[in-house]
Motif scaffolding. Structure first.
Motif, PDB file in Angstrom:
ATOM      1  N   ARG A 191       0.827  -1.208   0.000  1.00  0.00           N
ATOM      2  CA  ARG A 191       0.000   0.000   0.000  1.00  0.00           C
ATOM      3  C   ARG A 191       0.864   1.261   0.000  1.00  0.00           C
ATOM      4  O   ARG A 191       0.541   2.240  -0.692  1.00  0.00           O
ATOM      5  CB  ARG A 191      -0.931  -0.011   1.216  1.00  0.00           C
TER       6      ARG A 191
ATOM      7  N   ALA B 271       2.216   1.693  -3.524  1.00  0.00           N
ATOM      8  CA  ALA B 271       1.155   2.136  -4.435  1.00  0.00           C
ATOM      9  C   ALA B 271       0.833   3.603  -4.220  1.00  0.00           C
ATOM     10  O   ALA B 271       0.668   4.372  -5.180  1.00  0.00           O
ATOM     11  CB  ALA B 271      -0.096   1.277  -4.238  1.00  0.00           C
TER      12      ALA B 271
ATOM     13  N   ILE C 116      -5.159  -2.664  -2.561  1.00  0.00           N
ATOM     14  CA  ILE C 116      -4.823  -1.344  -3.103  1.00  0.00           C
ATOM     15  C   ILE C 116      -5.845  -0.877  -4.143  1.00  0.00           C
ATOM     16  O   ILE C 116      -5.697   0.216  -4.691  1.00  0.00           O
ATOM     17  CB  ILE C 116      -3.416  -1.340  -3.740  1.00  0.00           C
TER      18      ILE C 116
END
Length: 292
Positions: free
Chosen positions: A14, A17, A78
């Motif tokens: 995460r 991303a 995500i």
């Protein structure tokens, strides 16, 4: 925090991303600060944010099929973040367009109504807004899972509208729109395979990559032939230039789509679990190892 998972623990995936979706905005801000956006900086900024909205939308749509094909369940963590980043870039795209027109609301509205590609783009933005507003867990509970899923299945229609908007405003050079449309077609094919319960084996994925690459080349050929009057055969032959000149600079959208699909097939083959030997049972019920 965007770098934490649902249990409040740090998630490297995460965090990565989140950092990556910020990169295009930071690059654009840096280029604006240093005066690298050319003679029409607002127009350049409008185009860049719109292009990244489409790119990130395709990345978001790729999460579910890649999670199945690559057996990578953590990717789902995500998807919401990516979807909201699409909305952020699309909203920035519209905001910068309004700035470019000096917030002349009469002119802005008339342009959106009169120009077909702007009408399509604005419709896609409204759809993205509806998906963003209803992306929370609370909205899922209020709407019910089935109603929520029906609404969010419209993302494929919204993506189609966004890609059409991108192609129409590109006018002469449709290399990027052709590439993004080809990748979208590949994602739709993956979705179709799942709907039809066709196993995504490595040979199936290779066939999907080659088929979609060919379809992309044919669609690019048809677009140029219909809009510019250029010989369709000459345009299609351009796809062979990479072999003739042995230069990667001659790779066309169809080649890139096929290469992406083949890369997915290769990773799938690499991650595929090794089949374990079957264990037979003797007549007395005791397991016996088969094989040599």
């Amino acid at each position: 925090m965007p770098w934490l998972d649902r249990q409040g623990r740090f998630s490297a995936l995460r965090a990565l991303a989140f950092a990556l979706v910020l990169v295009p905005a930071l690059i654009l801000a840096y280029e604006a600060w240093t005066g690298q956006l050319g003679s029409k900086p607002w127009t350049r900024a409008v185009h860049d944010t719109g292009t990244w909205a489409i790119r990130l939308l395709l990345v978001t749509l790729a999460v579910s099929p890649l999670r199945r094909i690559l057996d990578w369940g953590k990717l789902l963590g995500i998807r919401r973040m990516l979807g909201l980043s699409v909305l952020a870039y699309a909203a920035g795209h519209l905001t910068l367009y309004c700035i470019d027109l000096a917030f002349d609301w009469g002119l802005i509205v008339s342009e959106i109504v009169k120009r077909f590609y702007l009408t399509i783009g604005f419709t896609a933005l409204l759809g993205l807004t509806a998906l963003g507003v209803t992306s929370t867990d609370g909205m899922i509970r209020r709407m019910g899972a089935k109603n929520w899923q029906r609404l969010h299945n419209l993302v494929y229609l919204i993506a189609g509208l966004g890609l059409l908007h991108f192609a129409l405003q590109s006018k002469i050079d449709v290399t990027q729109p052709a590439l993004l449309n080809g990748l979208f077609a590949l994602l739709l094919l993956y979705r179709g395979l799942n709907r039809l319960k066709i196993a995504t084996t490595t040979p199936v994925l290779i066939a999907a990559a080659l088929l979609t690459g060919l379809a992309t080349a044919l669609c690019e050929t048809a677009w140029y032939a219909l809009t510019s009057g250029v010989s369709a055969w000459d345009v299609f032959q351009a796809n062979a230039d990479v072999v003739v000149y042995q230069d990667l600079g001659f790779l066309r959208p169809g080649h890139w789509v096929a290469l992406v699909g083949l890369a997915v097939a290769a990773v799938h083959a690499w991650r595929a679990p090794v089949a374990k030997p079957r264990r037979a049972r003797r007549s007395d019920g005791v397991p016996a190892q088969t094989g040599a």
